[in-house]
Scaffold this active site. Structure first.
Site, mmCIF file in Angstrom:
data_model
loop_
_atom_site.group_PDB
_atom_site.id
_atom_site.type_symbol
_atom_site.label_atom_id
_atom_site.label_comp_id
_atom_site.label_asym_id
_atom_site.label_seq_id
_atom_site.Cartn_x
_atom_site.Cartn_y
_atom_site.Cartn_z
ATOM 1 N N TYR A 2 49.609 30.509 8.140
ATOM 2 C CA TYR A 2 50.282 31.579 8.869
ATOM 3 C C TYR A 2 49.998 32.946 8.245
ATOM 4 O O TYR A 2 49.582 33.881 8.940
ATOM 5 C CB TYR A 2 51.792 31.319 8.879
ATOM 6 C CG TYR A 2 52.592 32.372 9.599
ATOM 7 C CD1 TYR A 2 52.655 32.392 10.989
ATOM 8 C CD2 TYR A 2 53.292 33.353 8.889
ATOM 9 C CE1 TYR A 2 53.398 33.364 11.662
ATOM 10 C CE2 TYR A 2 54.031 34.325 9.550
ATOM 11 C CZ TYR A 2 54.082 34.319 10.935
ATOM 12 O OH TYR A 2 54.805 35.287 11.592
ATOM 13 N N SER A 57 53.490 40.428 11.034
ATOM 14 C CA SER A 57 54.580 39.915 10.210
ATOM 15 C C SER A 57 54.505 40.498 8.812
ATOM 16 O O SER A 57 53.416 40.755 8.285
ATOM 17 C CB SER A 57 54.482 38.387 10.122
ATOM 18 O OG SER A 57 55.379 37.879 9.152
#
Length: 376
Positions: free
Chosen positions: A227, A199
């Site tokens: 995350y 990501s």
């Protein structure tokens, strides 16, 4: 005995980094917001769905493929002729999907070569069982796509039964364990690839190797911290794994950014990004658009050439493919090779593997994992 100034310099060098500097943090968010605003323009040259070559000789394991990006990857690879293994927690949902796909594909060619195996990334025991079952087939594995991931927006901190923060385990620790344990099959499938769906959020991540569970209170835990840290750790681990795999093993490790994809990930993000999510859906990729970078990384021959060039240049970071299917540079923090080696060593300890696990597997030796299911 050194002078006071040299002592001060020495102590400042030894002091561990507590987080991103404000300039790094600012640059990181600039990249995230830039990708959000311009990803569709940057990827405008890509077809949707991205065309794939015939994949009849390819065997691919894909984690987390009953919805979202993983579902699109699995179906498109199967329709291109690959033998696809859906490694999922919800096997019932996967079997229902396969039935649906076979019905829709009927009359368009041979039945899709696709199967389901159970894998729960919240259980490291399950990862070991899966790898043992697959390796026991003694067949080749050409592509492993570590796609499964979680982003528990706004949720309180939660831990797996193994004792690890859930983002860190699902997004990072479990895929790392799976990648190493499947090396014998990947060697048989050489040239083979490990594709980690990463990501752009790794640009705002920071990994404290002494506090990977974020419990020391040096940093306030949020789902965004969990995350982004897990995604940065994955890039660092991938970089060291790529360095430890000799060219003759024929295995390459690639991280990909799918872009910012249509999913509920807004509450922990800056206001400008929240506004974009709710008011300007044009900017956000569909799951099919988000699958393109992983499909490209898994199948395009140019990717292997890219990996070879990076290896020859002794580049500190593994190959990274952007949402527009072009090479991109990972974050500044991901280039910290010293921290990457610490992350590697710490990770092997957390997932219960010996420090020489990769070398032993490459030599055809067996290794013991702490999470090996007991045999009675």
């Amino acid at each position: 005995m050194g002078s006071p100034s040299s002592s001060a310099t020495s102590s400042s060098i030894e002091k561990p980094k507590q987080g991103l500097g404000w300039m790094e943090w600012l640059r990181g968010w600039f990249y995230v917001i830039y990708e959000f605003l311009f990803q569709r323009i940057m990827a405008s040259h890509l077809q949707n769905p991205i065309p794939l070559p015939p994949l009849n000789d390819l065997t691919c394991i894909i984690t987390g493929c009953t919805n979202g990006i993983g579902l699109k990857i699995a179906r498109q690879m199967a329709e291109s002729g690959a033998h696809v293994v859906m490694a999922v927690r919800n096997t019932k949902a996967a079997h229902e999907l396969i039935q649906k796909w076979q019905n829709e594909w009927s009359g368009m060619g041979l039945p899709l070569n696709i199967e389901v195996m159970e894998l729960d990334l919240l259980s490291l025991d399950s990862v070991v069982r899966f790898a043992e079952a697959w390796n026991a087939r003694l067949g080749p594995l050409h592509v492993l796509i570590n796609n499964a991931g979680i982003f528990s927006i706004g949720e309180p901190q939660r831990f797996s039964k193994d004792g690890y923060e859930e983002h860190m385990q699902v997004n990072y620790l479990a895929p790392s364990l799976l990648s190493i344990l499947l090396l014998p099959s990947l060697i048989r499938g050489s040239p083979s690839r490990i594709i980690n769906v990463n990501s752009i959020m790794h640009f705002v991540g920071f990994v404290d190797t002494e506090d990977m569970n974020v419990v020391s209170r040096k940093r306030k835990y949020t789902s965004l911290v969990g995350y982004s840290s897990s995604k940065l750790a994955q890039v660092m681990f991938s970089s060291i794994l790529q360095k430890r795999l000799p060219a003759e093993a024929g295995i390459n490790v690639v991280c990909v950014s799918p872009g910012i994809v249509d999913t509920n990930v807004a509450r922990d993000l800056p206001k400008i990004v929240q506004i974009g999510y709710h008011l300007i859906p044009y900017f956000i990729f569909s799951a099919e658009e988000g699958s393109r970078s992983a499909l490209f990384a898994a199948t395009d021959p140019q990717v292997l050439e890219y990996c070879e060039v990076l290896k020859a240049d002794d580049w500190p970071v593994c190959a990274f493919i952007s949402h527009d299917c072009r090479p991109m540079n990972a974050s500044e923090e991901a280039h910290n090779i010293e921290t990457s080696h610490k992350v590697w060593a710490k990770t092997l300890d957390l997932i219960g593997l010996p420090s020489d696990a990769v070398e032993k597997l490459l030599e055809g030796e067996e290794i013991q994992c702490r999470y090996q299911p007991s045999r009675e």
